[in-house]
Design a protein around this motif. Structure first.
Motif, PDB file in Angstrom:
ATOM      1  N   ARG A  75       0.831  -1.200   0.000  1.00  0.00           N
ATOM      2  CA  ARG A  75       0.000   0.000   0.000  1.00  0.00           C
ATOM      3  C   ARG A  75       0.873   1.262   0.000  1.00  0.00           C
ATOM      4  O   ARG A  75       0.590   2.227  -0.691  1.00  0.00           O
ATOM      5  CB  ARG A  75      -0.931   0.007   1.208  1.00  0.00           C
ATOM      6  N   THR A 114      -4.988   4.190   2.653  1.00  0.00           N
ATOM      7  CA  THR A 114      -5.626   2.977   3.153  1.00  0.00           C
ATOM      8  C   THR A 114      -6.007   3.104   4.622  1.00  0.00           C
ATOM      9  O   THR A 114      -5.202   3.520   5.448  1.00  0.00           O
ATOM     10  CB  THR A 114      -4.659   1.776   3.001  1.00  0.00           C
ATOM     11  N   ALA A 118      -4.218  -4.508  -2.882  1.00  0.00           N
ATOM     12  CA  ALA A 118      -4.251  -3.090  -3.243  1.00  0.00           C
ATOM     13  C   ALA A 118      -5.150  -2.801  -4.432  1.00  0.00           C
ATOM     14  O   ALA A 118      -5.152  -1.686  -4.944  1.00  0.00           O
ATOM     15  CB  ALA A 118      -2.827  -2.601  -3.540  1.00  0.00           C
TER      16      ALA A 118
END
Length: 251
Positions: A29, A36, A218
């Motif tokens: 991420r 996130t 992701a």
């Protein structure tokens, strides 16, 4: 084609600690610049999530007590309260009136009520809220215990009615939308009725992925692309809108 390396995407609800390699999922991420929110299902899982997230620019950890686990873990509410001062983000919390979990619904409501009241007292918390088959009850409780101005709510994977969606928007709620929602005609109709400035994207990974791999973690682009198609926008325009919405939520 949009370049994943230069596009900043948003996944405002996922469970990075449930992937095979938690640290690798967080690192991915960060590497791909995906804003996130990694939620936790129990407060005991929060410290490790926060430890990893605190090393990053793009990942934040939320303090949760999942309604589906309340039947066995309601006593962890005291642990949840201990950690609350250490984070702005709360999730996954809420209610679940599905058949499997309805037996604990009264206990869920008692726990959720305490969570909302604690967040209101602390102030400036952002909550990712579960509301399966009980949107009205969830909204009633938010209205009663988390008055506008004391915190902000993002309704995760919202499955309520169009009228409940309108009510939630009027209360100031945001909505995090995943690709699975956009594959359901009823959900698409409700999403299309939402104020565009209240929409964020999510994956709810790994629960929406058929393959439990860190690579899948992701992949928020399908939700973004579906929203762009629904609203007749270019991908770049949708990205800009979502980033603006995130900034407004966090401001």
């Amino acid at each position: 084609m949009t370049d994943r390396r230069t596009t900043r995407l948003i996944d405002f609800h996922c469970h990075l600690d449930l992937y095979p390699d938690h640290a690798a999922a967080v690192a991915q991420r960060e590497r791909e610049r995906v804003f996130t929110l990694t939620v936790t299902t129990t407060p005991k899982a929060f410290p490790r999530n926060k430890e990893l997230a605190d090393r990053t620019k793009y990942v934040r950890a939320a303090l949760g007590l999942h309604p589906q686990l309340v039947a066995d873990r309601a006593e962890e509410l005291s642990v949840w309260k201990e950690y609350l001062p250490t984070t702005r983000y709360v999730g996954e919390v809420g209610l679940d009136a599905g058949r499997r979990f309805y037996g604990s619904f009264d206990r869920q409501k008692a726990v959720f009520a305490e969570i909302l009241s604690a967040c209101a007292t602390a102030g400036d918390k952002i909550l990712s809220v579960h509301s399966v088959r009980c949107a009205k009850v969830v909204l009633d409780m938010i209205e009663a215990r988390l008055p506008i101005g004391t915190g902000r709510v993002v309704l995760h994977w919202f499955t309520g009615s169009a009228a409940e969606a309108r009510r939630a928007a009027e209360m100031g709620c945001y909505f995090s939308i995943n690709a699975a929602m956009m594959a359901n005609d009823r959900s698409v109709k409700i999403v299309g009725s939402l104020p565009k400035d209240r929409i964020l994207t999510e994956t709810d990974g790994p629960f929406t992925h058929q393959e439990l791999t860190d690579r899948a973690s992701a992949d928020v682009m399908p939700a973004r692309d579906s929203l762009a198609n629904l609203f007749g926008m270019e991908r770049e325009g949708m990205d800009s809108l979502l980033i603006d919405n995130l900034k407004a939520l966090l401001s």
